[in-house]
Design an enzyme around this catalytic site. Structure first.
Site: not given
Ligand code: GLN
Ligand code: ZN
Length: 764
Positions: A493, A608, A675, A704
């Site tokens: 990305e 997502d 998560e 994080h």
């Molecule tokens: N595909 C997104 C990423 O990896 C998912 C981000 C998210 O779930 N907030 O950044």
């Molecule tokens: Zn996420």
């Protein structure tokens, strides 16, 4: 006469001055004195905007450096000992609770922060101790701010969070067992003292927010209203306007006898206009009603005709002196002012109203009702014209989109076969080992990526140069994934600024602001794109990058999309068509993208939906089920166009599914990544209990923090998960995308993750 009132104003400033000042202070680049001065300047500026617009009732104490609940925590001295013992200055103690403090030998993490009702704002959760005591801060902020405004010649109505909401929105501290609502008796004297001080300072009215009244309340919380509002009303105290918002309060009307002494009740009539009748009929004969008719949660111009009708029907029931025209909630959730937007298309600009404009709207509506429509004829005419233009615009009425929606069939929501048969084909097609490893999409967004994107946006490099740069980035991330020996790759990305904005910019039906920031938490602001019309996809959005990535990689490449509900929830939605319609339009655009990705050789596609849960209506019951039904449908519609052999993944940034597990199961995604690393693996039990048949990748480490998890830790985590999930169900992946991390820790963590997967492959 009908008065005009605002429940709260955004704090950041036209140019996010508060954010900048806070961050400069945290970085040691601004003195505390200068920060305090800047805050004071902003408050005065915001009061003046409202005063100049002619608002009758202007709020104070709606300002907060970080968060207004956090203000109350300090105001009542509900500060946990780990912060107070650090002996910081009051402002530093406040920031320590909001964002943690790691300096000069003090090391405390922040208090928990959670979503404010169904908004994208986050508040700091009041955290109580067994044996909690309260004490009013000296020179309390609400009194200070009231006096500050008064000195500037503006008499305000201070805003407080009410005692029932303050407690009910809080929790017991770690290892404590106190039930927050049981602290009411102890808390009330402190409120009384504060109210007395406000009265002495000259406050005739105080707005007291009890938004928990829109929830389904436990009996003990309902019961708290009686003692609370008996104590907080009476001689020597200011009159109270009890405010609710983000929902209706009809299901809690039995608390009305307990609040019979408040001077007025505020209700949100943008969200739930139908509650007007019932609430008005429950009011005592001298109680007033504050009618929230200007949307505090969105950016659309108020439809004056509708709003005036609502206010007039309230006036008919109660008389002009018992009706106040107001914003539906605080304007905290809207951007500052439309005046800052220099690049907006003129057509859509005419449809918008940000906080500064909404303030003026409240005044016009109150005047129209008090003095008659002729007194504001020009404003009413302009508004009607703008409503008409929006309703008939080519952007809001795209026949091709409507036709396509009309032709959607139930079959289009379903995959061709059931999961077992799909999985058999995917297994053969993708050659995946047991415990497949993957990542969630993004890789570190390095400084270099930001620099190049900036150059490209500014036109300093050509599209070709930028494309070449992105390709090089993709190639490098694939090389790294080769070295790591992951099983399903991602392209990383690098081309995406934000997971919703990126898609919004490629879809018809969206508009973007340059300064339309709203506070998300602390100093963090987001700039949601705006859905202005019918949505469609003029051209593929992600195929080029994914296809390139697949062409240079030897393992399956996972395509990466943001789902329809997340696109909807993290934008400002339209208010003229139901959200389910907008979700379906987004779903159809994404469906085409999914099919195009497949045709380009991408056989694993992740959609997502981290925002699915936050869209849940605040109350359980039929509304929730309705939402889940169209939300699930739109997800399925976006994915189901593929062959059985193509594997659909979805991702969620949480794992508390207990409340709506049936909807998660109904998504029918082949693989869910969720998560989980910071939660109890026990949350996965629901998958076992409900015999969830498909595959799951609960995050094995927290993304994080830069901390690198050891191989053993990950193995332990996997072992925990295997208590609830079958080995052939389990994927191994991090908690979420890695865009905020550095490469160094990312590689180190993923090496350990892959080794843990390999170890388990041997074992099973
Ligand atoms: N595909 C997104 C990423 O990896 C998912 C981000 C998210 O779930 N907030 O950044
Ligand atoms: Zn996420």
């Amino acid at each position: 006469m009908v008065h005009s009132s605002v429940l709260g104003f955004p704090r950041m400033g036209a140019d996010r001055e508060l954010k900048k000042a806070n961050e400069a202070y945290w970085a040691g680049k601004l003195s505390q004195e200068d920060l305090v001065k800047e805050a004071s300047r902003l408050r005065l500026e915001h009061w003046k905007i409202q005063k100049d617009a002619g608002v009758d009732i202007i709020p104070s104490n709606d300002f907060a450096f970080y968060d207004h609940l956090l203000d109350h925590i300090q105001l009542f001295n509900a500060v946990p000992e780990r912060y107070s013992s650090a002996k910081l200055s009051p402002l530093d103690e406040y920031f320590a609770m909001g964002r943690g403090h790691q300096k000069d030998g003090v090391d405390v993490p922040s208090l928990e922060m959670v979503k404010w009702f169904d908004s994208n704002y986050h508040y700091v959760k009041p955290t109580f101790q067994d044996g909690q005591e309260f004490k009013l801060a000296s020179n309390p902020k609400p009194v200070r701010d009231f006096k500050e405004a008064k000195e500037a010649g503006i008499t305000t109505r201070p805003v407080l969070v009410g005692p029932v909401s303050f407690l009910a929105l809080g929790k017991a501290d770690r290892n404590q067992s106190v039930d927050p609502i049981s602290l009411l008796e102890k808390l009330l004297p402190v409120y009384v003292e504060l109210l007395q001080q406000l009265k002495e300072a000259g406050a005739e009215y105080v707005q007291i927010d009890e938004p928990v009244l829109v929830f389904d309340l436990e009996q003990k919380v309902k019961d708290a209203f009686k003692p609370a509002y008996e104590k907080l009303t009476g001689s020597g105290l200011p009159k109270l306007v009890l405010a609710t918002y983000f929902g209706d309060i009809v299901h809690n009307l039995d608390v009305f006898p307990s609040i019979q002494n408040v001077a007025a009740v505020h209700i949100d009539l943008v969200r739930n206009p139908e509650q007007l009748e019932t609430v008005a009929s429950k009011l005592g004969s001298s109680q007033a009603l504050s009618v929230g008719v200007v949307d505090g949660r969105n950016i659309w111009k108020t439809n004056f005709k509708n709003a005036i009708e609502i206010v007039e029907s309230a006036v008919q029931k109660l008389g002009k002196d018992r009706v106040i025209v107001a914003t539906s909630s605080s304007l905290l959730h809207t951007p500052h002012s439309l005046d800052s937007e220099k690049k907006l298309d003129e057509e859509v600009r005419d449809w918008f109203s940000f906080a500064v404009q909404k303030v003026a709207e409240v005044v016009v509506i109150a005047k129209a009702v008090t003095e008659g429509p002729a007194s504001v004829r020009e404003a009413l005419e302009a508004n009607a014209k703008s409503m008409q233009a929006r309703a008939t615009s080519k952007r809001t009425n795209v026949q091709a989109v409507k036709d396509r929606q009309a032709s959607v069939t139930p079959e289009q929501h379903e995959r061709k076969s059931e999961f077992p048969s799909r999985y058999a084909q995917q297994k053969e097609h993708l050659h995946l080992p047991l415990f497949p490893t993957t990542t969630i999409g993004s890789f570190p967004q390095t400084k270099e990526i930001r620099i190049q994107r900036n150059k490209f946006t500014k036109g300093e490099i050509t599209p070709e140069e930028y494309e070449r740069f992105i390709e090089k980035e993709i190639e490098e991330t694939i090389k790294i994934q080769d070295e790591l020996d992951l099983d399903v790759y991602v392209h990383g990305e690098p081309e995406r600024n934000d997971m919703v904005q990126y898609f919004g910019e490629r879809l018809d039906g969206y508009a973007f602001t340059t300064k339309g920031w709203v506070q998300s938490y602390g100093s963090r602001c987001v700039r949601p794109p705006i859905i202005v019309g019918d949505i469609s996809r003029p051209a593929p959005m992600t195929v080029k990058e994914s296809k390139y990535a697949a062409s240079v990689s030897k393992k399956p490449m996972k395509g990466m999309l943001t789902g329809p509900i997340t696109c909807l929830r993290w934008s400002f939605p339209r208010d003229d068509v139901h959200q389910s319609v907008q979700a379906q339009q987004l779903a159809l655009a994404l469906r085409d993208e999914v099919v195009d990705l497949e045709a380009a050789g991408i056989y694993v596609i992740q959609v997502d939906e981290p925002a699915l849960r936050e869209g849940l209506p605040l109350r359980k019951g039929i509304e929730r089920e309705k939402y889940l039904s169209w939300a699930v449908d739109s997800f399925k519609l976006s994915c189901a166009g593929v062959k059985d052999s193509t594997q659909i993944h979805s991702h969620f940034c949480y794992s508390e599914f207990q409340d709506f597990f049936h909807a998660i199961a109904a998504l029918d995604a082949d693989v869910l990544s969720i998560e989980n690393s910071k939660s109890d693996a026990k949350l996965l039990k629901v998958f076992e209990d409900k015999e969830y048949p498909r595959h799951i990748g609960p995050g094995v480490y927290d993304i994080h923090s830069p901390r690198v998890p050891s191989e053993q830790e990950i193995k332990d985590r996997v072992a925990d998960m295997l208590k609830y999930l079958k080995p052939e169900q389990l994927w191994i992946n991090p908690d979420c995308g890695l865009k905020t991390r550095q490469w160094k820790e990312t590689k180190a963590a993923l090496i350990n993750m892959v080794n843990a997967a390999k170890y388990n492959r041997e074992k099973y």
